[in-house]
Scaffold this motif. Sequence first.
Motif, mmCIF file in Angstrom:
data_model
loop_
_atom_site.group_PDB
_atom_site.id
_atom_site.type_symbol
_atom_site.label_atom_id
_atom_site.label_comp_id
_atom_site.label_asym_id
_atom_site.label_seq_id
_atom_site.Cartn_x
_atom_site.Cartn_y
_atom_site.Cartn_z
ATOM 1 N N GLN A 89 14.129 -121.739 63.620
ATOM 2 C CA GLN A 89 13.368 -122.374 62.544
ATOM 3 C C GLN A 89 14.275 -123.249 61.670
ATOM 4 N N PHE A 114 7.234 -117.251 62.276
ATOM 5 C CA PHE A 114 6.882 -116.275 61.247
ATOM 6 C C PHE A 114 8.128 -115.628 60.636
ATOM 7 N N GLY A 115 9.209 -116.375 60.555
ATOM 8 C CA GLY A 115 10.418 -115.853 59.925
ATOM 9 C C GLY A 115 11.337 -115.118 60.883
ATOM 10 N N VAL A 121 14.626 -117.248 62.043
ATOM 11 C CA VAL A 121 15.495 -117.865 61.037
ATOM 12 C C VAL A 121 16.962 -117.509 61.297
ATOM 13 N N ALA A 176 10.963 -111.492 57.303
ATOM 14 C CA ALA A 176 10.202 -112.152 58.353
ATOM 15 C C ALA A 176 8.727 -111.882 58.089
ATOM 16 N N TYR A 177 7.900 -112.361 58.965
ATOM 17 C CA TYR A 177 6.471 -112.103 58.933
ATOM 18 C C TYR A 177 5.826 -112.704 57.697
ATOM 19 N N CYS A 196 6.716 -113.819 54.739
ATOM 20 C CA CYS A 196 6.974 -112.955 53.588
ATOM 21 C C CYS A 196 7.215 -113.715 52.303
ATOM 22 N N SER A 197 7.467 -115.046 52.390
ATOM 23 C CA SER A 197 7.882 -115.787 51.199
ATOM 24 C C SER A 197 9.051 -115.088 50.510
ATOM 25 N N PHE A 198 10.032 -114.654 51.304
ATOM 26 C CA PHE A 198 11.206 -113.955 50.754
ATOM 27 C C PHE A 198 10.799 -112.734 49.922
ATOM 28 N N THR A 242 12.610 -124.580 58.136
ATOM 29 C CA THR A 242 11.257 -124.138 57.798
ATOM 30 C C THR A 242 11.172 -122.627 57.655
ATOM 31 N N TYR A 243 10.937 -122.169 56.482
ATOM 32 C CA TYR A 243 10.651 -120.762 56.151
ATOM 33 C C TYR A 243 10.315 -120.759 54.679
HETATM 34 CU CU1 CUM Z 1 9.672 -114.803 55.401
HETATM 35 S S1 CUM Z 1 8.776 -115.464 57.046
HETATM 36 MO MO1 CUM Z 1 8.614 -117.444 56.870
HETATM 37 O O1 CUM Z 1 9.662 -117.531 55.507
HETATM 38 O O2 CUM Z 1 9.559 -118.120 57.985
#
Ligand code: CUM
Length: 786
Positions: free
Chosen positions: A221, A252-253, A256, A366-367, A369-371, A542-543
């Motif tokens: 990502q 989906f994180g 990363v 991950a998933y 989560c918006s950190f 991207t995350y």
């Molecule tokens: Cu925390 S999952 Mo998205 O930030 O790649």
Amino acid sequence: MTVTENPTPMGFGRMHRKEDARFVRGRGNYVDDIQLPGMLHGSFLRSPYAHAKIVSIDTSAAEALPGVKAVITGKVLETLNLAWMPTLSYDTQAVLATDKVRFQNQEVAFVVAENHYIARDALELIEVEYEPLPVVADAKQALAPGAPVIRDDKEGKTDNHIFDWSAGDAEKTERVFAESEVVVAEDVLYPRVHPSPLETCGAVADFDKVTGKLTIYSTTQAPHAHRTVYALVAGLPEHKIRVISPDIGGGFGGKVGIYPGYVLAIVGSIVTGKPVKWMEDRNEHLTATAFARDYHMRGEIAATKDGKIRALRVKVLADHGAFNGTAQPTKFPAGFFHIFTGSYDLEAASCDVTGVYTNKAPGGVAYACSFRITEAAYLVERMIDVLAYELKMDPAELRLKNLLKPEQFPYTTPTGWEYDSGDYPRALKLAMDMVEYDKLRAEQAEKLSRGEYMGIGISFFTEGVGAGPRKHMDILGLGMADGAELRVHPTGKAVLRLSVQTQGQGHETTFAQIVAEELGISPDDIDVVHGDTDQTPFGLGTYGSRSTPVSGAATAIVARKVRDRARIVASAMLEVSPDDLEWEKGKFFVKGDPDQAKTIQEIAMAAHSSLELPEGVEGHLDATTVYNPPNLTYPFGAYICVVDVDPATGQVKVRRFIAVDDCGVRINPMIVEGQVHGGLADGIGMALMQLMAFDEDGNHLGASLMDYLLPTSLECPSWELGETVTPSPHHPIGAKGVGESATVGSPAAVVNAVLDALKPLGVRHADMPLTPSNVWRAAQGRPIRT
Ligand code: CUM
Ligand code: MCN
């Protein structure tokens, strides 16, 4: 492709995804589709134990198997100084285990062979002697006196403690709690779950000994960040590394971080002189790549008797697995968890987070989560319902009483966030109108009188997405800003180059729409190039739903720069001063004389022609920019879930789900709705089905999709979506991120609904996942199993 019912808008609006033309024809190009001449295949031997000393490894039989080209162990990597790699959280992680294994399915050896089958056969010929060690499978055991020390590779380490981190004003919070009329506490677990995208992780590494160029196709990502890390770790010159992230089948994180497989594909290619592919299977993906959550939270909420919430206090034990492999801005070891005051107007708040090592796979962020805002939103929304239970108040009324008011924005939270814009009561009232809340409560009461249990669950969330600003946010020292480049060819067709990378979010469509909105070039005439470090400007990837907030802003700005150049060219063409020109989407015209106009296409051709331009103007329209966001954007939403629960069997049926999202200006409402649909399904999965469970020996109990359940259309109702639009005041097009909103907001709505149904049975709280057996246990007043 002509889509008559869905014409291409000249800018924002509903539009089918451009990328789908290749996906629906089976013409996507994923990492596993990459075939290079002479390519070899790598596969991992993994540990059967969660914690064991490695006494010896004998690879001779595997090496003798015809077709095997190399067998790499930790000892081999040690000679290259590559046995350990840095994580994105300034920890170290074993690439291949040398001293001991620290979680089940950890990477122990890597075989490179002519094909995948030979590689797998060779794994069975490797003899490893293990000496099993006591296991820490539970975060609460990790800090117990005498607990086995997992990270004894770290000098002087005598416990499993990783970090302590706090936010907010603990003293003030203490004071407010002491003087509050009502205080309620609850233990709330957000269990370990896994994002589990369709495509597992993989890489193809191709090292060219002659040119010294290393090309890595990988499921990442964040291609640019990975390239820099490879350069720093392996000491390879950065300009000789090219990371290509082709089509990605969901991230989906989970894509990363850097995995041992990426590194071993590279080492394998350098050792054999051939391209090497590594592609994991589902079992490996579920057990060894980044998990999510595993937050053990103790929440306390203080309020007045009539339901004015005054303060919130949280203590968290965060299970980070065997290596601290989370990815979040450096200053925030618990990510953005300190946004846990949510959408409410509180006097004080504080949190303490302690991170620990356990014998489980590393990861954590991950998933969608918006950190860690998922954990924060879940906590506060559960605590509000627990308070409503104790106060015997309607949870909607309690929320309406405490939501921030529109006039309070920009609003600084007790833990230091500055929310940019919002109208929260409007969103919640809209959701309540859509579901016909009062009618529904009447129906619930009527049903209960007949012995039927129906539940209505509400959640309201605020996210902070779009990291930077660079001043406050970096990952491994790399500031969180992103570049964009826009080229307009002579015939008026354009190419936009971005540092962010889509994993299914539709960037090839929406980013073309931003340029279209700014320049009046059709999105069909704009190609979006991403996922190739040789072809795109630097940026962090991207995350954290940062593409729209950061790169979306960069795109609008770079398009405006092109427009500024076009103005000068148009003024030369029309022989007027640039100030006498007016812009209307797609063309400049002379003020007061709209017939005197030049389209952006005519201007593009003239910019490349022999037209004489004013002194100092170079010609062409191309531009570049780097965007450093001044603040995060703060999308929000109000969700209502309606369930029918059968306490006798524990079955939960999600009957309705209403989601009102506000992500500011919507670039492509159809894509936004798709993002929300996906996130709502995630929420049902986590709330009702999913759990990465381990036994006391650290054996993984969810290592296949037979045990780790993903939601399907059978579990999901037909989603009912609503929207409000509160633009971000600091974003050039007023957009906020949305990719993770529904995953953040929905679990609490589902859990609150199930517990609302069980309220008459005296159930105040039960932890996810609310599987039939757990619902049954909760209804019986027994402890549930996680
Ligand atoms: Cu925390 S999952 Mo998205 O930030 O790649
Ligand atoms: N969008 C829009 N209008 C807005 C906001 C967003 O039209 N106001 C569009 C964007 O242009 C983009 C999509 O919605 O096409 C998501 O945008 P954004 O919120 O900026 O999120 P990102 O593009 O940065 O995507 C990341 C986010 C994250 S962090 C996870 S995790 C997640 C998610 O996206 N992973 C996904 N959604 C996913 N969807 C798919 N299909 N696959 C994943 O792996």
